[in-house]
Design an enzyme around this catalytic site. Structure first.
Site, PDB file in Angstrom:
ATOM      1  N   SER A   1      -2.114  -4.629 -18.159  1.00  0.00           N
ATOM      2  CA  SER A   1      -2.433  -5.887 -17.429  1.00  0.00           C
ATOM      3  C   SER A   1      -3.000  -5.259 -15.977  1.00  0.00           C
ATOM      4  O   SER A   1      -2.477  -4.238 -15.476  1.00  0.00           O
ATOM      5  CB  SER A   1      -1.218  -6.609 -17.364  1.00  0.00           C
TER       6      SER A   1
ATOM      7  N   GLY B   1       1.307   4.257 -19.612  1.00  0.00           N
ATOM      8  CA  GLY B   1       1.380   4.966 -18.051  1.00  0.00           C
ATOM      9  C   GLY B   1       0.692   6.138 -18.312  1.00  0.00           C
ATOM     10  O   GLY B   1       1.074   7.211 -19.068  1.00  0.00           O
TER      11      GLY B   1
ATOM     12  N   CYS C   1       7.392  -6.498 -12.175  1.00  0.00           N
ATOM     13  CA  CYS C   1       6.308  -6.045 -10.986  1.00  0.00           C
ATOM     14  C   CYS C   1       7.242  -5.555  -9.780  1.00  0.00           C
ATOM     15  O   CYS C   1       7.876  -6.440  -9.105  1.00  0.00           O
ATOM     16  CB  CYS C   1       5.432  -7.152 -10.851  1.00  0.00           C
TER      17      CYS C   1
ATOM     18  N   THR D   1      -5.084   2.645 -15.451  1.00  0.00           N
ATOM     19  CA  THR D   1      -5.893   3.442 -14.348  1.00  0.00           C
ATOM     20  C   THR D   1      -7.099   4.095 -14.980  1.00  0.00           C
ATOM     21  O   THR D   1      -7.978   4.154 -14.295  1.00  0.00           O
ATOM     22  CB  THR D   1      -4.926   4.451 -13.675  1.00  0.00           C
TER      23      THR D   1
ATOM     24  N   GLY E   1       0.003  -7.053  -5.635  1.00  0.00           N
ATOM     25  CA  GLY E   1       0.725  -8.121  -5.403  1.00  0.00           C
ATOM     26  C   GLY E   1       0.371  -9.388  -6.322  1.00  0.00           C
ATOM     27  O   GLY E   1       1.075 -10.413  -5.617  1.00  0.00           O
TER      28      GLY E   1
ATOM     29  N   THR F   1       4.308   0.103 -13.288  1.00  0.00           N
ATOM     30  CA  THR F   1       4.518   1.213 -12.295  1.00  0.00           C
ATOM     31  C   THR F   1       5.577   1.817 -11.578  1.00  0.00           C
ATOM     32  O   THR F   1       6.469   0.959 -11.571  1.00  0.00           O
ATOM     33  CB  THR F   1       3.260   0.930 -11.088  1.00  0.00           C
TER      34      THR F   1
HETATM   35  C1  LIG Z   1      -4.744  -2.043  -9.704  1.00  0.00           C
HETATM   36  C2  LIG Z   1      -3.750  -2.272 -10.629  1.00  0.00           C
HETATM   37  C3  LIG Z   1      -3.214  -3.514 -10.982  1.00  0.00           C
HETATM   38  C4  LIG Z   1      -2.121  -3.750 -11.935  1.00  0.00           C
HETATM   39  N1  LIG Z   1      -1.790  -5.328 -12.105  1.00  0.00           N
HETATM   40  C5  LIG Z   1      -0.758  -5.226 -12.779  1.00  0.00           C
HETATM   41  C6  LIG Z   1      -0.568  -6.818 -13.435  1.00  0.00           C
HETATM   42  O1  LIG Z   1      -1.063  -7.781 -12.890  1.00  0.00           O
HETATM   43  N2  LIG Z   1       0.698  -6.949 -14.174  1.00  0.00           N
HETATM   44  C7  LIG Z   1       1.204  -6.006 -14.853  1.00  0.00           C
HETATM   45  O2  LIG Z   1       2.032  -6.228 -15.454  1.00  0.00           O
HETATM   46  N3  LIG Z   1       1.016  -4.635 -14.422  1.00  0.00           N
HETATM   47  C8  LIG Z   1      -0.262  -4.531 -13.657  1.00  0.00           C
HETATM   48  N4  LIG Z   1      -0.481  -3.136 -13.508  1.00  0.00           N
HETATM   49  C9  LIG Z   1       0.350  -2.045 -13.976  1.00  0.00           C
HETATM   50  C10 LIG Z   1      -0.415  -1.522 -15.327  1.00  0.00           C
HETATM   51  O3  LIG Z   1      -0.794  -2.602 -16.222  1.00  0.00           O
HETATM   52  C11 LIG Z   1       0.442  -0.266 -15.968  1.00  0.00           C
HETATM   53  O4  LIG Z   1       1.546  -0.616 -16.395  1.00  0.00           O
HETATM   54  C12 LIG Z   1       0.551   0.903 -15.028  1.00  0.00           C
HETATM   55  O5  LIG Z   1      -0.660   0.935 -14.151  1.00  0.00           O
HETATM   56  C13 LIG Z   1       0.676   2.152 -15.695  1.00  0.00           C
HETATM   57  O6  LIG Z   1      -0.540   2.548 -16.668  1.00  0.00           O
HETATM   58  P1  LIG Z   1      -1.607   3.318 -16.150  1.00  0.00           P
HETATM   59  O7  LIG Z   1      -1.029   4.637 -15.771  1.00  0.00           O
HETATM   60  O8  LIG Z   1      -2.493   3.517 -17.483  1.00  0.00           O
HETATM   61  O9  LIG Z   1      -2.437   2.501 -15.118  1.00  0.00           O
HETATM   62  C14 LIG Z   1      -1.497  -2.934 -12.386  1.00  0.00           C
HETATM   63  C15 LIG Z   1      -1.986  -1.606 -12.109  1.00  0.00           C
HETATM   64  C16 LIG Z   1      -2.836  -1.194 -11.515  1.00  0.00           C
HETATM   65  C17 LIG Z   1      -3.283   0.269 -11.128  1.00  0.00           C
END
Ligand SMILES: Cc1cc2nc3c(=O)[nH]c(=O)nc-3n(C[C@H](O)[C@H](O)[C@H](O)COP(=O)(O)O)c2cc1C
Length: 312
Positions: free
Chosen positions: A21, A240, A127, A263, A70, A190
């Protein structure tokens, strides 16, 4: 032929790979075939219009990133009128991520998503950006139980619950979500983090603190996936730092039934496709007929965890 299908709480996906997401939307359609995805997962939506956090909202790390987006949202009415028809063009199941500041608001958003074309709800109870001190429902088992119970009563759709790695006891939170009626757990959002620009002496994020994601978080979230898989019986979706098929395999061996790529898609827009193709190739090479054979297949028999020792 490897059978790549997985079942997540009553919903069968053609393969276990989907976007995380907030890192996926209409824009990636030129690079990734949305019909090939295990599922499509939306950016978190809220009831009302929200503008999000002060800029800068992202900052780069050597092997990951910080964000304090946010949850800017155009609101649920806009989502239903404008975004939903876009996603309905595709055959992959649509998972809608939602968030709200109170239990009642959460349940009300879930209720409004009883719409054709929505396959599941992902409740972002984790979040870290929107609550004081980055605290969220998923920080404690009690508040997790309260919000998941309300969501369960509000929707008949499969309910995925996204946990936070910022809690001290992710196993207890996972069990609380399961007992309150979650169909699956997404592990995880995160990690609360911060960085400072030593030239300007200012925090690199406008919000001072934000969420860390990307490669550097992978061993932490693999560990939490393993812990949640031991603690709960419902399927886990690992998320992650997944950038390659090898990363996805690691998560599945730790106990994940599916994975989300976040990411990595910013760095490599075709990361989702690479993970899907590479996962099947890994199964073929290792002689697994079904991708589900990987789930929890870590070879840890006779080994024991002493968390006190681990901490020292
Ligand atoms: C720019 C950005 C925006 C994100 N927005 C959301 C969000 O709206 N809702 C949510 O549940 N997680 C959000 N996340 C978290 C990601 O869904 C994910 O849980 C987290 O980035 C870990 O995965 P990754 O290391 O593959 O990015 C966001 C992450 C990033 C980097």
């Amino acid at each position: 032929m490897v059978d790549m299908s997985v079942t997540i709480g009553g919903l069968t996906l053609a393969n276990p790979v989907m976007p995380a997401s907030g890192t996926f939307g209409e824009g990636l359609a030129g690079v990734v075939d949305y019909n090939s995805l295990g599922a499509m997962v939306t950016k978190t939506i809220t009831a009302e219009l929200r503008s999000g956090n002060p800029v800068p909202r992202v900052s780069e790390l050597s092997n990951g990133m910080l964000n304090s987006i946010g949850i800017p949202s155009k609101g649920i009415d806009h989502f239903i009128a404008e975004a939903l028809p876009f996603y309905r063009q595709y055959g992959s199941p649509l998972v809608v991520s939602i968030s709200a500041p109170t239990v009642e608001d959460f349940a009300s958003v879930a209720k409004q998503l009883n719409q054709p074309g929505i396959a599941a709800i992902e409740a972002n109870i984790s979040c870290p950006n929107i609550e004081e001190d980055g605290r969220a429902f998923a920080m404690t088992a009690d508040s997790t139980a309260r919000v998941v119970e309300a969501l369960r009563a509000a929707t008949a759709l499969p309910l995925w619950v996204k946990l936070t790695p910022n809690t001290g006891d992710v196993s207890a939170v996972a069990r609380a979500a399961e007992n309150a009626g979650a169909d699956a757990l997404v592990v995880a959002n995160t990690i609360l983090a911060m960085s400072i620009d030593i030239e300007t002496l200012r925090p690199t994020l406008g919000n001072i603190m934000g969420g860390m994601s990307g490669q550097a978080v992978k061993p932490i979230i693999v560990r939490m996936t393993y812990q949640c898989a031991q603690a709960a019986r419902i399927p886990i979706i690992g998320c992650g730092g997944i950038a390659s098929a090898d990363d996805a395999v690691e998560y599945m061996l730790a106990g994940a039934s599916a994975v989300q790529v976040g990411t990595a898609s910013f760095v490599k827009p075709h990361a989702l496709t690479d993970v899907m193709v590479g996962l099947e190739a890994y199964c073929r090479r290792k002689g697994f007929d079904r991708v589900t054979d990987l789930i929890g297949a870590i070879s840890d028999g006779q080994m024991r965890v002493d968390e006190m020792d681990v901490a020292l």
